[in-house]
Design an enzyme around this catalytic site. Structure first.
Site, PDB file in Angstrom:
ATOM      1  N   ASP A  57      -6.081  18.570 -15.230  1.00 36.04           N
ATOM      2  CA  ASP A  57      -6.383  17.203 -15.642  1.00 36.04           C
ATOM      3  C   ASP A  57      -6.025  17.097 -17.128  1.00 36.04           C
ATOM      4  O   ASP A  57      -6.695  17.678 -17.985  1.00 36.04           O
ATOM      5  CB  ASP A  57      -7.873  16.916 -15.395  1.00 36.04           C
ATOM      6  CG  ASP A  57      -8.240  15.466 -15.695  1.00 36.04           C
ATOM      7  OD1 ASP A  57      -7.592  14.848 -16.562  1.00 36.04           O
ATOM      8  OD2 ASP A  57      -9.195  14.956 -15.072  1.00 36.04           O
TER       9      ASP A  57
ATOM     10  N   LYS B 248      -7.295   5.882 -19.620  1.00 33.51           N
ATOM     11  CA  LYS B 248      -7.532   6.393 -20.981  1.00 33.51           C
ATOM     12  C   LYS B 248      -6.294   6.227 -21.863  1.00 33.51           C
ATOM     13  O   LYS B 248      -5.776   5.142 -21.965  1.00 33.51           O
ATOM     14  CB  LYS B 248      -8.007   7.843 -20.909  1.00 33.51           C
ATOM     15  CG  LYS B 248      -8.993   8.130 -19.784  1.00 33.51           C
ATOM     16  CD  LYS B 248     -10.270   7.312 -19.890  1.00 33.51           C
ATOM     17  CE  LYS B 248     -11.199   7.655 -18.743  1.00 33.51           C
ATOM     18  NZ  LYS B 248     -12.161   6.602 -18.466  1.00 33.51           N
TER      19      LYS B 248
ATOM     20  N   ARG C  69       0.847  -1.209   0.000  1.00 33.34           N
ATOM     21  CA  ARG C  69       0.000   0.000   0.000  1.00 33.34           C
ATOM     22  C   ARG C  69       0.879   1.254   0.000  1.00 33.34           C
ATOM     23  O   ARG C  69       0.551   2.265  -0.617  1.00 33.34           O
ATOM     24  CB  ARG C  69      -0.942  -0.003   1.219  1.00 33.34           C
ATOM     25  CG  ARG C  69      -1.659   1.321   1.389  1.00 33.34           C
ATOM     26  CD  ARG C  69      -2.891   1.307   2.274  1.00 33.34           C
ATOM     27  NE  ARG C  69      -2.875   0.394   3.376  1.00 33.34           N
ATOM     28  CZ  ARG C  69      -2.218   0.580   4.536  1.00 33.34           C
ATOM     29  NH1 ARG C  69      -1.482   1.660   4.731  1.00 33.34           N
ATOM     30  NH2 ARG C  69      -2.294  -0.324   5.488  1.00 33.34           N
TER      31      ARG C  69
ATOM     32  N   TYR D 248     -15.318  16.240 -16.386  1.00 32.09           N
ATOM     33  CA  TYR D 248     -15.870  14.882 -16.370  1.00 32.09           C
ATOM     34  C   TYR D 248     -17.001  14.816 -15.321  1.00 32.09           C
ATOM     35  O   TYR D 248     -16.844  15.342 -14.211  1.00 32.09           O
ATOM     36  CB  TYR D 248     -14.751  13.878 -16.072  1.00 32.09           C
ATOM     37  CG  TYR D 248     -15.260  12.498 -15.745  1.00 32.09           C
ATOM     38  CD1 TYR D 248     -16.138  11.829 -16.601  1.00 32.09           C
ATOM     39  CD2 TYR D 248     -14.881  11.845 -14.576  1.00 32.09           C
ATOM     40  CE1 TYR D 248     -16.623  10.574 -16.302  1.00 32.09           C
ATOM     41  CE2 TYR D 248     -15.355  10.583 -14.268  1.00 32.09           C
ATOM     42  CZ  TYR D 248     -16.235   9.955 -15.144  1.00 32.09           C
ATOM     43  OH  TYR D 248     -16.718   8.707 -14.837  1.00 32.09           O
TER      44      TYR D 248
HETATM   45  O1  P1T Z   1     -12.494   6.612 -14.661  1.00 32.71           O
HETATM   46  P1  P1T Z   1     -11.318   7.029 -13.843  1.00 32.71           P
HETATM   47  O2  P1T Z   1     -10.044   6.332 -14.188  1.00 32.71           O
HETATM   48  O3  P1T Z   1     -11.602   7.007 -12.372  1.00 32.71           O
HETATM   49  O4  P1T Z   1     -11.004   8.566 -14.240  1.00 32.71           O
HETATM   50  C1  P1T Z   1     -11.873   9.612 -14.016  1.00 32.71           C
HETATM   51  C2  P1T Z   1     -11.659  10.703 -15.036  1.00 32.71           C
HETATM   52  C3  P1T Z   1     -10.881  11.790 -14.703  1.00 32.71           C
HETATM   53  N1  P1T Z   1     -10.645  12.789 -15.577  1.00 32.71           N
HETATM   54  C4  P1T Z   1     -11.175  12.772 -16.822  1.00 32.71           C
HETATM   55  C5  P1T Z   1     -10.914  13.905 -17.754  1.00 32.71           C
HETATM   56  C6  P1T Z   1     -11.966  11.697 -17.228  1.00 32.71           C
HETATM   57  O5  P1T Z   1     -12.474  11.713 -18.463  1.00 32.71           O
HETATM   58  C7  P1T Z   1     -12.224  10.630 -16.312  1.00 32.71           C
HETATM   59  C8  P1T Z   1     -13.085   9.482 -16.672  1.00 32.71           C
HETATM   60  N2  P1T Z   1     -13.863   9.675 -17.818  1.00 32.71           N
HETATM   61  C9  P1T Z   1     -14.718   8.753 -18.379  1.00 32.71           C
HETATM   62  C10 P1T Z   1     -14.928   7.529 -17.866  1.00 32.71           C
HETATM   63  C11 P1T Z   1     -15.433   9.205 -19.592  1.00 32.71           C
HETATM   64  O6  P1T Z   1     -16.002   8.393 -20.337  1.00 32.71           O
HETATM   65  O7  P1T Z   1     -15.410  10.424 -19.845  1.00 32.71           O
END
Ligand code: P1T
Length: 381
Positions: free
Chosen positions: A174, A199, A50, A102
């Site tokens: 971000d 992503k 962790r 998001y």
């Molecule tokens: O899904 P996760 O790995 O927890 O990430 C969140 C997140 C954070 N920042 C941006 C710009 C994002 O697009 C996302 C997650 N977005 C999607 C799942 C989507 O389809 O837009």
């Protein structure tokens, strides 16, 4: 030496020196929860997974290098990264956040942390609104997405970072949509860069993960303390998968962009399409800033289909090469209906103001053959 390399070389080599014991060219997956100590407190830098893990350390070295940052922490999702950063804000301090982020980020700030911190959502493309917000709210941090999800608005990171410094607010960017291949916010003055590793960085839709990069040891120590205390650290196997996926990030981003430009132009001329939003199109309101700030326009496109929900549904049920799914940034093409899917938790009034309507469709253009992509879109439209 590695610092001076080009990013196409960095994605392959950073965090990846051959194993000193075996010579293994690929990093080992240290699938272990704990580490043997010689005597209490006498260990080799690893006590418990962790807290630290050698495979994760390699990923963090790689990702810090790609964003030109000194430090990086990786977590089990993008949202857990965002959570840790928000947790680090002293109670009573305010947050300034872009209005088009998001849906999960909006939900976290409004519905999970809403009782602890007041968040003001503003249009960060408007520098006057940014300065007003900073001056009036004196926020602890400004949360910026650029390009935004899903409206692909572009904000000026350099100018906003200067304003943040003036009003002593941290700037968090971000950078999920651009990846470090097309945009490096640390170089433009950001204090923390955030990624959903789910992503483009991983790129193969088989990992959920997050990363944050920073230059300040103080910020790193604070966030590591929270990560270790709360516990959303990235797993060794998922760290390894991202280390594997990131090696092709540079060629993938270029392929995504090449296809996206063709899709944007194709959609712009299509009789069933009302409007296309893509920063690479000359008619995008922030095209010139995008050209200056980013070295590529990326693979994300949003467009309005002629009609309403019925027409959007018809299109989204008919696509075959594109898959109807949440998420983005994988090698395969995805389509999403923001109002019902990724941004359903954004209040209706806010969605309306932003333009997230029932005929808005978001595409994550993959790296399949462009002819197959275009004929799929044409057929479904
Ligand atoms: O899904 P996760 O790995 O927890 O990430 C969140 C997140 C954070 N920042 C941006 C710009 C994002 O697009 C996302 C997650 N977005 C999607 C799942 C989507 O389809 O837009």
């Amino acid at each position: 030496m590695k610092k001076n390399m080009h990013i196409e070389t960095k994605v392959i080599h950073l965090g990846g020196d051959a194993d000193p014991v075996t010579g293994s060219i690929m990093p080992a997956i240290h699938q272990t929860s704990t580490y043997v100590q010689k005597s209490p407190g006498k260990h080799q830098g690893y006590e418990y997974t962790r807290s630290h893990n050698p495979t994760r350390t390699r990923l963090e070295e790689c990702l810090a290098g790609l964003e030109n940052a000194k430090y990086c922490l990786t977590t089990a999702s993008g949202m857990s990264c965002i959570t840790l950063i928000i947790q680090s804000i002293p109670k009573g301090r305010k947050i300034l956040c872009g209005d088009d982020v998001y849906g999960g980020t909006n939900r976290l700030l409004s519905k999970v942390f809403g009782d602890h911190y007041e968040t003001n959502f503003i249009d960060t493309t408007d520098l006057k609104a940014v300065e007003k917000g900073l001056k009036e709210d004196r926020p602890y941090l400004l949360w910026l997405e650029t390009p935004t999800n899903p409206m692909l608005k572009i904000s000026d990171i350099k100018k906003i970072s200067k304003l943040c410094k003036k009003y002593k607010a941290l700037l968090v960017v971000d950078n999920t949509f651009m990846s470090p291949i097309f945009q490096r916010p640390m170089d433009l003055g950001a204090d923390i860069v955030v990624h959903s590793l789910t992503k483009y960085i991983n790129g193969h839709s088989d990992v959920v993960g997050g990363a944050m990069m920073m230059n300040s040891k103080k910020i790193y120590d604070e966030l590591w303390f929270l990560q270790n205390s709360i516990g959303p650290s990235q797993s060794p196997f998922d760290s390894w998968l991202v280390l594997r996926g990131v090696k092709t990030l540079a060629i993938r981003m270029k392929a995504h962009e090449e296809n996206a430009i063709k899709v944007a132009k194709f959609l712009s001329k299509h009789k069933s399409v009302e409007k296309v939003i893509y920063p690479g199109l000359k008619n995008h309101p922030h095209h010139s800033l995008a050209k200056k700030q980013m070295s590529g326009f990326g693979g994300m496109i949003s467009f309005y289909i002629k009609g309403g929900l019925k027409e959007s549904r018809k299109f989204l049920q008919k696509i075959k090469v594109f898959k109807l799914a949440e998420s983005l940034g994988g090698v395969e093409s995805l389509a999403n209906h923001p109002a019902i899917m990724t941004h359903a938790s954004v209040p209706l009034k806010m969605r309306k103001e932003l333009g997230i309507s029932d005929n808005l469709v978001r595409l994550s253009v993959g790296i399949e053959n462009i002819e197959d992509i275009l004929s799929d879109l044409d057929n479904a439209l």
